[in-house]
Design a protein around this motif. Structure first.
Motif, PDB file in Angstrom:
ATOM      1  N   ASP A 200       0.875  -1.179   0.000  1.00  0.00           N
ATOM      2  CA  ASP A 200       0.000   0.000   0.000  1.00  0.00           C
ATOM      3  C   ASP A 200       0.915   1.232   0.000  1.00  0.00           C
ATOM      4  O   ASP A 200       1.273   1.769   1.044  1.00  0.00           O
ATOM      5  N   ASN A 202       0.579   4.420  -0.827  1.00  0.00           N
ATOM      6  CA  ASN A 202       0.132   5.704  -0.272  1.00  0.00           C
ATOM      7  C   ASN A 202      -0.505   5.574   1.106  1.00  0.00           C
ATOM      8  O   ASN A 202      -1.038   6.551   1.650  1.00  0.00           O
ATOM      9  N   ASN A 203      -0.490   4.351   1.687  1.00  0.00           N
ATOM     10  CA  ASN A 203      -0.986   4.130   3.050  1.00  0.00           C
ATOM     11  C   ASN A 203      -2.410   4.630   3.266  1.00  0.00           C
ATOM     12  O   ASN A 203      -2.736   5.200   4.314  1.00  0.00           O
ATOM     13  N   ASP A 204      -3.285   4.382   2.269  1.00  0.00           N
ATOM     14  CA  ASP A 204      -4.671   4.801   2.429  1.00  0.00           C
ATOM     15  C   ASP A 204      -5.574   3.644   2.843  1.00  0.00           C
ATOM     16  O   ASP A 204      -6.802   3.789   2.875  1.00  0.00           O
ATOM     17  N   THR A 206      -6.078   0.726   1.303  1.00  0.00           N
ATOM     18  CA  THR A 206      -6.631  -0.080   0.224  1.00  0.00           C
ATOM     19  C   THR A 206      -5.584  -0.242  -0.862  1.00  0.00           C
ATOM     20  O   THR A 206      -4.656   0.573  -0.973  1.00  0.00           O
ATOM     21  N   ASP A 210      -3.862   3.722  -7.433  1.00  0.00           N
ATOM     22  CA  ASP A 210      -3.008   4.777  -6.869  1.00  0.00           C
ATOM     23  C   ASP A 210      -1.741   4.214  -6.232  1.00  0.00           C
ATOM     24  O   ASP A 210      -0.829   4.981  -5.903  1.00  0.00           O
ATOM     25  N   ASP A 211      -1.685   2.908  -6.029  1.00  0.00           N
ATOM     26  CA  ASP A 211      -0.497   2.292  -5.428  1.00  0.00           C
ATOM     27  C   ASP A 211       0.514   1.828  -6.466  1.00  0.00           C
ATOM     28  O   ASP A 211       1.556   1.276  -6.112  1.00  0.00           O
TER      29      ASP A 211
END
Length: 391
Positions: A200, A202-204, A206, A210-211
């Motif tokens: 993950d 961007n550590n969001d 999910t 975007d990863d």
């Protein structure tokens, strides 16, 4: 200077145009089919030649009575207004998209060449030549957007400003999910033990598009070759090595072969021997499943391998028959030889051949699909035994 027989400093600058985009790229073309007027090609009245500007500074030197020859070149090559076809929306119809001057690329690098001509020592003679080349590549501008993603089969390459051309694009991985405890900290609720742990970025919380990030560079740190020739009495030996260092290969062929779907392909032995089939059995190859709820086959660094290699490209061993023997047969020269091409290759790449050539795809963007192995046919080892006779 007694030991220096030649010293030359060179410099050059020039521009070169490229118009190889077919005829009339500025024109929009229509055609009639069954009484319907249809646009088949979209033109661009502002299209122009792409231009390559290159600056080169070099040095040539010869020392020790021309026994050692040396050449060095440093260059900057800028290609501007590169001609590409930008994709268009499906809602605009099936017309061929227009050519636009859509990108600029910069290459900076150097070439080194050196040759040493050994002095004859009795019946023994030799010479050795070495070539080394290295360059840095980056996209300096891109039309309409700062980046563009190109699909090559299931692989993806990225065109992004200030990054190398055709960088591999996808997900980073961190081993295999081994047990329920691992699942508790993994952001995909559909995953099962044996699935790949995708990072993950961007550590969001999910795993989604975007990863994705740059996961490999198809361009080597440097390429090199070594040519050596030896002679002893009537024998001669020639060796030609070549290699690359520091490049990545995207093994798309693994994605194709190890698909485990309804196409009925045989899979690689690696899938059978090293797959995850219980806690601790593998931290590299995921479990075998047709359902694949974690999408383990998505573009990721699991398909990226080191493409460095050293290859003995050619070796030739010859023997010239003695003059007194061939003269009796009415010949001026007779030579027996053994030649072997691609004798061996040293590499860590698991595919058939690390020397990947360009690939094409349905969008005719194979020139951007650099370093993607879609099933490159390996170089053959060829052994030739022959004789040359001069009368």
């Amino acid at each position: 200077v007694n030991w220096l027989s030649e010293l030359k400093i060179r410099g050059s600058w020039g521009k070169l145009g490229n118009q190889e985009i077919g005829n009339f790229p500025f024109a929009t073309i229509y055609s009639t089919s069954r009484g319907v007027l249809e646009k088949v090609k979209t033109g661009n009245e502002n299209v122009k030649w792409e231009t390559t500007t290159q600056t080169d500074i070099g040095v040539d030197a010869a020392v020790f009575s021309d026994r050692l020859l040396f050449s060095f070149d440093y260059y900057i090559k800028k290609t501007e207004d590169i001609l590409i076809q930008l994709p268009v929306s499906y809602t605009s119809g099936s017309a061929e998209p227009p050519f636009v001057n859509g990108a600029s690329i910069e290459n900076k690098g150097f070439d080194i060449a050196a040759t040493y001509r050994g002095t004859n020592m009795g019946n023994f003679g030799y010479d050795v030549s070495v070539n080394v080349s290295a360059f840095n590549n980056k996209v300096t501008s891109l039309a309409e957007a700062k980046e563009r993603i190109i699909n090559v089969n299931s692989a993806q390459v990225l065109l992004r400003e200030n990054e190398p051309l055709s960088s591999f694009f996808g997900y980073k991985t961190n081993g295999i999910l081994q047990n329920a405890q691992d699942l508790d900290t993994y952001p995909n609720p559909d995953a099962q033990p044996g699935d790949i742990r995708f990072v993950d970025i961007n550590n969001d919380g999910t795993i989604n598009d975007d990863d994705r990030t740059i996961i490999g560079n198809p361009f080597p740190d440097f390429t090199y070759s070594l040519i050596s020739n030896f002679s002893y009495k009537n024998f001669d030996l020639s060796l030609f090595f070549n290699g690359v260092q520091g490049n990545d290969i995207y093994a798309e062929v693994d994605h194709i072969i190890n698909s485990f779907d309804a196409r009925g392909f045989n899979s690689k032995v690696d899938l059978y021997e090293n797959r995850w089939h219980g806690e601790g059995t593998s931290n590299r190859v995921p479990r075998v499943t047709a359902a694949d709820p974690n999408n383990n086959r998505r573009p990721s660094d699991r398909y990226v391998e080191d493409g460095s290699f050293l290859r003995l490209k050619n070796v030739s061993l010859g023997y010239n028959l003695p003059a007194e023997l061939i003269e009796k047969a009415g010949m001026q020269r007779a030579r027996l030889y053994l030649n072997i091409q691609n004798l061996f290759t040293i590499t860590n790449y698991s595919g058939l051949d690390p020397e990947i050539y360009g690939n094409e795809n349905s969008l005719n963007e194979g020139d951007k699909a650099i370093g993607i192995d879609l099933g490159t046919y390996p170089k053959s080892r060829t052994v030739t035994l022959g004789v040359n006779l001069n009368f």
